[in-house]
Design an enzyme around this catalytic site. Structure first.
Site, PDB file in Angstrom:
ATOM      1  N   GLN A  17      -5.042  -1.457   9.646  1.00 33.08           N
ATOM      2  CA  GLN A  17      -4.804  -2.762   9.025  1.00 33.08           C
ATOM      3  C   GLN A  17      -5.314  -3.876   9.948  1.00 33.08           C
ATOM      4  OE1 GLN A  17      -3.700  -3.048   5.875  1.00 33.08           O
ATOM      5  NE2 GLN A  17      -3.890  -5.262   5.952  1.00 33.08           N
ATOM      6  N   LYS A  65       0.838  -1.207   0.000  1.00 35.11           N
ATOM      7  CA  LYS A  65       0.000   0.000   0.000  1.00 35.11           C
ATOM      8  C   LYS A  65       0.875   1.261   0.000  1.00 35.11           C
ATOM      9  CE  LYS A  65      -3.873  -2.370   2.190  1.00 35.11           C
ATOM     10  NZ  LYS A  65      -4.721  -2.618   3.368  1.00 35.11           N
ATOM     11  N   ASP A 120     -11.413   2.461   3.907  1.00 33.10           N
ATOM     12  CA  ASP A 120     -11.638   1.008   3.849  1.00 33.10           C
ATOM     13  C   ASP A 120     -13.128   0.694   3.697  1.00 33.10           C
ATOM     14  OD1 ASP A 120      -9.453  -0.744   3.855  1.00 33.10           O
ATOM     15  OD2 ASP A 120      -9.044  -0.388   5.985  1.00 33.10           O
TER      16      ASP A 120
HETATM   17  N1  GUN Z   1      -6.775  -6.944   6.135  1.00 29.55           N
HETATM   18  C1  GUN Z   1      -7.061  -7.721   5.056  1.00 29.55           C
HETATM   19  N2  GUN Z   1      -7.653  -6.993   4.097  1.00 29.55           N
HETATM   20  C2  GUN Z   1      -7.761  -5.733   4.569  1.00 29.55           C
HETATM   21  C3  GUN Z   1      -8.281  -4.526   4.023  1.00 29.55           C
HETATM   22  O1  GUN Z   1      -8.815  -4.451   2.914  1.00 29.55           O
HETATM   23  N3  GUN Z   1      -8.180  -3.430   4.854  1.00 29.55           N
HETATM   24  C4  GUN Z   1      -7.634  -3.492   6.093  1.00 29.55           C
HETATM   25  N4  GUN Z   1      -7.609  -2.372   6.814  1.00 29.55           N
HETATM   26  N5  GUN Z   1      -7.153  -4.597   6.626  1.00 29.55           N
HETATM   27  C5  GUN Z   1      -7.206  -5.711   5.857  1.00 29.55           C
END
Ligand code: GUN
Length: 284
Positions: A94, A50, A117
Site C-alpha cells: 500500500q 480491500k 497492482d
Molecule cells: N495508494 C493509492 N492507490 C493505491 C493503489 O492502487 N495501490 C496501492 N498499492 N497503493 C495505493
C-alpha cells in the site's frame, strides 16, 4: 442537459458478484498479501475496504502490517517470503510509503506475476506493448471498465488526462490510446488547460486538486471521470467542479464512482494472476 451518473459502486458490486462465482468454482484458494507500513489514515481506510471486499468474494487476503519505522531489509525479506509462497497469488504494498523506504526497489522486488497492482516495470512494459500477459493497475483498468460498461464509444475521441501518476494517469493514457483515443497527458502545470478541456470528449481528472476542471470549460456532451478525493471547506469533493454535470453526458460521482472500481479490479487482477500462475505450471 444533465449527465447520466455512472454508479461505480453498483457496477463494482456486480463485478464482484461475478467474481465470487468464478472464485468459488476454482479447485483451490486464492491468496492476496497486503503490506501496509505505518498508520496513514487514507491507507488504513483503503486497506480495510480491500480486506472486506476480498472476504466477500472468497479471496484469502492477509494484512502484513509494519510500524512506520520498519527497515527496508525487514520489508524486503517479507516480500521474498511472499514471492516464494505458493498460497500467495497476489502481493500489494500500500502506497505511499514512509520517506526512508526505497519504494522503487520494493515494488521491483515483487514477482511480476504476483504484482496485482501492476506497478512492476515488466507489467508497465507489457501494458505499453499491449501484451495480454500484463497485470494492469486497478484504477485505470476500473475506469476503462466503467466507460465500456456504459457503452461509451472511445475510438477516435479526444481523451484528456489531468495528472500523470504511475498509478492512474500514465497507465490510463496507455489504455485509452489502445482503445483508439487521441490522448493528451496533462497535469497541474499545463498552461493551456482550459483550451485542452474545451476540446476533450473524455476527461479523466486525476491531479488531486479540488475542482480543477471548471464547468464553464467542459464541452457539451463530454464524458467526465473524476478520480480525485479531496476535502474543500470540510467537504469531500473531486477534481471536477460539480456544476459540470450540466454539460457532461456521463459523470462519475465522488464518492461512489471510481473508488469502488479500484477495489473490484484489484480482486479481479488477483483472480487473473491465480489463473496465469496455474497455466504456467508445467503439466506432468
Ligand atoms: N495508494 C493509492 N492507490 C493505491 C493503489 O492502487 N495501490 C496501492 N498499492 N497503493 C495505493
Amino acid at each position: 442537459m444533465s449527465a447520466k451518473i455512472i454508479n461505480g459502486k453498483k457496477i463494482a458490486e456486480e463485478l464482484q458478484n461475478l467474481l465470487k462465482k468464478d472464485v468459488a468454482a476454482l479447485p483451490s484458494a486464492i491468496g492476496l498479501a497486503i503490506v501496509q507500513i505505518g498508520d496513514d489514515e487514507a491507507s488504513t481506510i483503503y486497506v480495510r475496504n480491500k480486506l472486506k471486499a476480498a472476504a466477500a468474494v472468497g479471496i484469502n487476503a492477509v494484512l502484513h502490517k509494519f510500524s512506520e519505522d520498519v527497515s527496508q531489509t525487514k520489508v524486503s525479506s517479507l516480500i521474498t517470503k511472499l514471492n516464494a509462497d505458493p498460497d500467495v497469488n497476489g502481493i500489494i504494498i500500500q502506497l505511499p510509503l514512509p520517506a526512508h523506504l526505497d519504494e522503487e526497489t520494493l515494488l521491483e522486488s515483487i514477482k511480476p506475476e504476483k504484482d496485482v497492482d501492476g506497478f512492476h516495470p515488466l507489467n508497465i512494459g507489457r501494458l505499453q506493448n499491449g501484451s495480454d500477459k500484463a497485470l494492469i493497475a486497478a484504477t485505470p483498468k476500473g475506469i476503462l471498465y466503467l466507460l465500456e460498461n456504459c457503452g461509451i464509444d472511445l475510438c477516435g475521441g479526444n481523451a484528456l488526462i489531468i495528472g500523470c501518476s504511475k498509478i492512474v494517469g500514465r497507465p490510463a493514457g496507455m489504455l485509452l490510446l489502445q482503445k483508439g483515443c487521441t490522448v493528451t497527458l496533462a497535469h497541474i502545470h499545463t498552461k493551456n488547460l482550459p483550451e485542452l478541456i474545451k476540446n476533450a470528449d473524455i476527461i479523466i481528472a486525476a491531479c488531486g486538486c479540488p475542482q480543477t476542471v471548471k464547468a464553464e470549460w467542459v464541452k457539451q456532451g463530454a464524458v467526465l471521470i473524476d478520480v480525485g478525493i479531496n476535502r474543500l471547506n470540510g467537504k469531500l469533493c473531486g477534481d471536477i467542479e460539480p456544476a459540470a454535470i450540466q454539460k457532461a453526458s456521463f459523470i462519475t460521482p465522488v464518492p461512489g464512482g471510481v473508488g469502488p472500481m479500484t477495489v473490484a479490479m484489484l480482486l479481479h487482477n488477483t483472480y487473473e494472476a491465480y489463473l496465469k500462475q496455474k497455466q504456467e505450471k508445467p503439466t506432468k
